[in-house]
Scaffold this active site. Structure first.
Site, PDB file in Angstrom:
ATOM      1  N   GLU A 190     -49.676 -24.362 -20.872  1.00 10.49           N
ATOM      2  CA  GLU A 190     -48.862 -23.206 -20.487  1.00 10.49           C
ATOM      3  C   GLU A 190     -47.681 -23.039 -21.437  1.00 10.49           C
ATOM      4  O   GLU A 190     -47.350 -21.930 -21.856  1.00 10.49           O
ATOM      5  CB  GLU A 190     -48.384 -23.375 -19.046  1.00 10.49           C
ATOM      6  CG  GLU A 190     -48.205 -22.073 -18.276  1.00 10.49           C
ATOM      7  CD  GLU A 190     -49.504 -21.319 -18.070  1.00 10.49           C
ATOM      8  OE1 GLU A 190     -49.457 -20.072 -18.114  1.00 10.49           O
ATOM      9  OE2 GLU A 190     -50.553 -21.946 -17.879  1.00 10.49           O
ATOM     10  N   ARG A 204     -45.218 -32.916 -15.449  1.00 17.02           N
ATOM     11  CA  ARG A 204     -46.615 -32.457 -15.327  1.00 17.02           C
ATOM     12  C   ARG A 204     -47.470 -33.254 -16.309  1.00 17.02           C
ATOM     13  O   ARG A 204     -47.605 -32.895 -17.474  1.00 17.02           O
ATOM     14  CB  ARG A 204     -46.720 -30.954 -15.598  1.00 17.02           C
ATOM     15  CG  ARG A 204     -45.991 -30.122 -14.555  1.00 17.02           C
ATOM     16  CD  ARG A 204     -46.204 -28.624 -14.751  1.00 17.02           C
ATOM     17  NE  ARG A 204     -45.457 -27.869 -13.756  1.00 17.02           N
ATOM     18  CZ  ARG A 204     -44.230 -27.393 -13.932  1.00 17.02           C
ATOM     19  NH1 ARG A 204     -43.610 -27.604 -15.087  1.00 17.02           N
ATOM     20  NH2 ARG A 204     -43.619 -26.726 -12.981  1.00 17.02           N
ATOM     21  N   HIS A 253     -48.355 -36.276 -22.659  1.00 14.03           N
ATOM     22  CA  HIS A 253     -47.045 -36.783 -22.253  1.00 14.03           C
ATOM     23  C   HIS A 253     -47.140 -38.230 -21.819  1.00 14.03           C
ATOM     24  O   HIS A 253     -48.218 -38.755 -21.582  1.00 14.03           O
ATOM     25  CB  HIS A 253     -46.499 -35.965 -21.077  1.00 14.03           C
ATOM     26  CG  HIS A 253     -46.349 -34.519 -21.384  1.00 14.03           C
ATOM     27  ND1 HIS A 253     -45.300 -34.030 -22.106  1.00 14.03           N
ATOM     28  CD2 HIS A 253     -47.132 -33.464 -21.077  1.00 14.03           C
ATOM     29  CE1 HIS A 253     -45.439 -32.709 -22.232  1.00 14.03           C
ATOM     30  NE2 HIS A 253     -46.547 -32.357 -21.615  1.00 14.03           N
TER      31      HIS A 253
END
Length: 733
Positions: free
Chosen positions: A86, A302, A346
């Protein structure tokens, strides 16, 4: 000299980064996406290889104008949106929307896992380019979701009622909940019996033992007769402690949080919904003012990766050594492996600094922020501590041909539970260490207990997310929106923290499963998610992805039989039409279910109803007024429509006379209007019958009571049984 420009998504993030860079850069927030597919049209040209038509968000006009000015004034532009699909798409859309202003300027993509001074400076020093594969993956997901929604939802409108919608992933979540409900409703409890004994010797602590074997085979008692026979045999015999098995057991610390496990623990321990959890985590990530310094307190929230930076592990281990002593450190650095499907963009969710302990920053956090930060800090620090060490004991007791067992554990070393006290450890019985083999035991109490098998449990938000994740459905960025969307659509209710499908949800699911079973299912949706991951790493071309899955959907759409689908969803009732004596059936409308004549369209009779506690339909007769219809002399009745109550002729649809329903109080703003009750999506409100000519409106119900202070002719109902004068403000209890 013009400053270089950094564009982030949110003002909070911009503010935090700005404080680190001390005015050296111009930092602007895009407020998320500045363009997207249009809201009122599908926005995808299927015939032209699924070409999307993006439009600027009309709510973002001011933001876009400011960004254009800022871009013109800068030489170098750094796009600092979140490092996921996103975020990558946001960066790409910015470039596409500002292409005219950017021209030949240098555009860089900077990425970071936490918003700290070092992380931001390092990112600026090592800029990258927009990852087009990530962008394409987001486009593919967005376009497929649009194609599913715009093509399947109209079927729901035609078969059930308007304003319904279907979603690629949400519909699968609904199916999972509905199928669990079916299991529960069809479940037939099976009887079984359990025999328990409370045993001890002399002054030693008693313990509870359970019958486990009969003649060396597993004890399965299915009725009272079997239980009584065994019970009688046991009563005649002596309880002999036959075997003691002692062992030591380790309980290792859990991995650091990823999105799904954070949402599950926040629900279990703190009672937070996934949406609330992610909102608070976003605040902690983007930056909080701690002692005059704004800093991001956690890494990006996230993520599905368990990877942790080596410097973060080293810092964590130093904290443990300083605070708890070297002896509490795990023997070696504990590293957890991510699932194969993890995107690994991440790190896991952890504090940006382990030394920023919850108590040291408590004054700068709200109660909610502190609770969630504490949970994240505890879980991460615990990963580098020793396991919990348990001393476990298992007893086998012989009683004639029966064998009883007792199990218990004691904690020898608390290990990581000194930091993370939320692990569920069942210790069982407290078994005294002075029991020895061959002990003859005293039976203090012997019970034969009747039990029944239980149906599977309904899903909580946490267990539904766990179910979705374990099946490869959804991704860290979507879990919270999946659960909130199906609630918002009124497909499910959350009662006592458990999902119950509504009748509307069950009806929608029944239609989707009967016509699109192969598309809205767990396996196929997981396969789609895997394919999106392949687009992200460049192994699948995104147009081919869309072609494949839209082709699957198109084939199913072609075979939908609307007439048959409507017939399949008809729910017959025992009630007869009072106008033509035909059978009354249940139908759906804007305001929910209603009874309609099965002889429609010849007979258009409809009735409102309610269900009693046993689910039986009771017709709700409309309230009659002491007033006749001025057009046909039939009784006038009070009805409820889309915008609230109104007065109508009881002979509808033959006579269509109707007028507003008023509460008998004249409008204070005009001479001949009266106040009427209305409703909207936000609830009830009260306005004038002369709207829009008269704009009077209030959210508080007017009542026919004069103000004791100023004599005004009505008061308004307020919370806590207070009535207030709208003219002078006098409160009356």
């Amino acid at each position: 000299m013009a400053k270089d420009l950094i564009i982030v998504e949110s003002p909070t993030k911009a503010k935090t980064i700005g404080k680190f860079l001390k005015g050296k850069y111009n930092i602007k927030a895009s407020m998320g996406h500045i363009r997207d597919l249009p809201k009122k049209t599908i926005g995808v040209d299927i015939e032209k290889n699924f070409q999307p038509k993006y439009v600027s968000d009309t709510r973002q006009k001011k933001v876009i104008k400011e960004l254009k000015i800022a871009v013109k004034e800068a030489e170098n532009i750094y796009l600092a949106s979140d490092h996921d699909r996103e975020g990558e798409a946001i960066a790409w859309h910015l470039v596409e929307s500002l292409r005219k202003e950017i021209k030949d300027k240098n555009v860089y993509r900077i990425i970071f896992n936490q918003i700290t001074k070092d992380a931001i400076r390092k990112a600026i020093s090592n800029p990258a380019k927009i990852d087009q594969n990530k962008v394409d993956s987001q486009q593919a997901r967005r376009i497929l979701d649009r194609l599913v929604g715009y093509n399947v939802s109209p079927f729901l409108w035609k078969v059930i009622t308007k304003s319904l919608s279907a979603g690629r992933v949400q519909s699968v979540a609904l199916r999972i909940i509905c199928e669990r409900e079916d299991e529960i409703q069809k479940f037939e409890p099976k009887e079984y019996w359990k025999i328990e004994a409370n045993l001890n010797k002399d002054e030693l602590t008693s313990f509870k033992a359970i019958l486990t074997k009969i003649d060396g085979k597993k004890a399965e008692l299915s009725n009272k007769e079997e239980a009584d026979n065994i019970f009688a045999n046991i009563e005649k015999n002596e309880f002999i402690l036959q075997k003691i098995v002692a062992s030591k057991r380790k309980v290792n610390p859990l991995p650091p949080y990823i999105t799904s496990t954070l949402q599950q623990d926040a629900s279990r321990i703190l009672g937070y919904s996934p949406k609330r959890t992610m909102s608070i985590a976003q605040q902690l990530y983007e930056g909080i003012n701690i002692g005059g310094e704004t800093v991001g307190l956690i890494t990006y929230m996230r993520t599905d990766s368990l990877r942790v930076a080596s410097e973060a592990l080293a810092s964590c281990r130093k904290l443990i050594s300083d605070r708890f002593g070297e002896k509490e450190l795990s023997a070696k650095i504990t590293v957890f492996k991510s699932k194969k499907s993890a995107q690994d963009a991440h790190e896991a969710i952890r504090p940006s600094s382990s030394f920023r302990t919850p108590e040291s920053i408590a004054d700068g956090l709200s109660k909610e922020q502190l609770k969630l930060y504490t949970l994240i800090w505890q879980r991460f620090v615990a990963t580098q501590m020793n396991p919990i060490l348990l001393n476990s004991t298992k007893l086998e007791i012989a009683v004639g041909k029966a064998t009883f067992e007792a199990k218990g554990s004691t904690i020898l070393e608390k290990g990581f539970s000194k930091v993370y006290p939320h692990s569920i450890i069942i210790l069982g019985e407290n078994i005294d260490k002075n029991y020895v083999e061959k002990d003859a035991l005293n039976c203090q109490k012997l019970d034969a207990l009747q039990k029944f098998t239980k149906p599977p449990a309904r899903f909580t938000e946490a267990s539904l997310i766990k179910e979705l994740e374990s099946n490869g459905i959804g991704r860290p960025s979507t879990y919270a929106s999946i659960t909130s969307t199906i609630r918002l659509r009124n497909y499910v209710l959350l009662m006592q923290r458990k999902f119950h499908p509504t009748e509307l949800g069950m009806t929608v699911n029944k239609f989707l499963v009967s016509n699109f079973a192969s598309f809205f299912n767990v396996e196929f949706t997981a396969e789609m998610e895997d394919s999106l991951d392949k687009v992200e790493i460049g192994n699948t071309e995104w147009h081919e992805f869309l072609k494949k899955y839209f082709s699957s959907l198109s084939g199913l759409m072609e075979n939908v039989d609307l007439k048959k689908s409507k017939q399949n969803l008809i729910v017959k009732t025992e009630h007869k039409c009072d106008k033509c004596d035909s059978e009354m059936i249940l139908k759906w409308g804007r305001n929910g279910q209603f009874l309609a004549c099965s002889n429609f369209p010849e007979c258009k009779n409809i009735k409102n109803f309610k269900k009693d506690e046993n689910g039986k339909i009771q017709i709700v007769e409309p309230e009659k007024l002491d007033e006749k219809c001025p057009q046909c002399e039939s009784d006038l009745i009070i009805k409820t429509g889309r915008f609230g109550k109104f007065i109508a002729c009881s002979d509808y649809p033959t006579c269509k006379f109707a007028k507003p329903f008023t509460i008998g109080i004249k409008c204070p703003d005009c001479e001949n209007g009266e106040i009427t009750e209305k409703k909207s999506k936000k609830g009830k409100f009260y306005s004038c019958t002369n709207y829009p000519k008269c704009k009077f409106i209030t959210n508080f119900k007017p009542v026919k009571l004069s103000c004791p202070e100023c004599g005004h002719y009505y008061l308004e109902e307020r919370p806590k049984d207070i009535k207030k004068c709208p003219k002078c403000g006098k409160e009356v209890v």
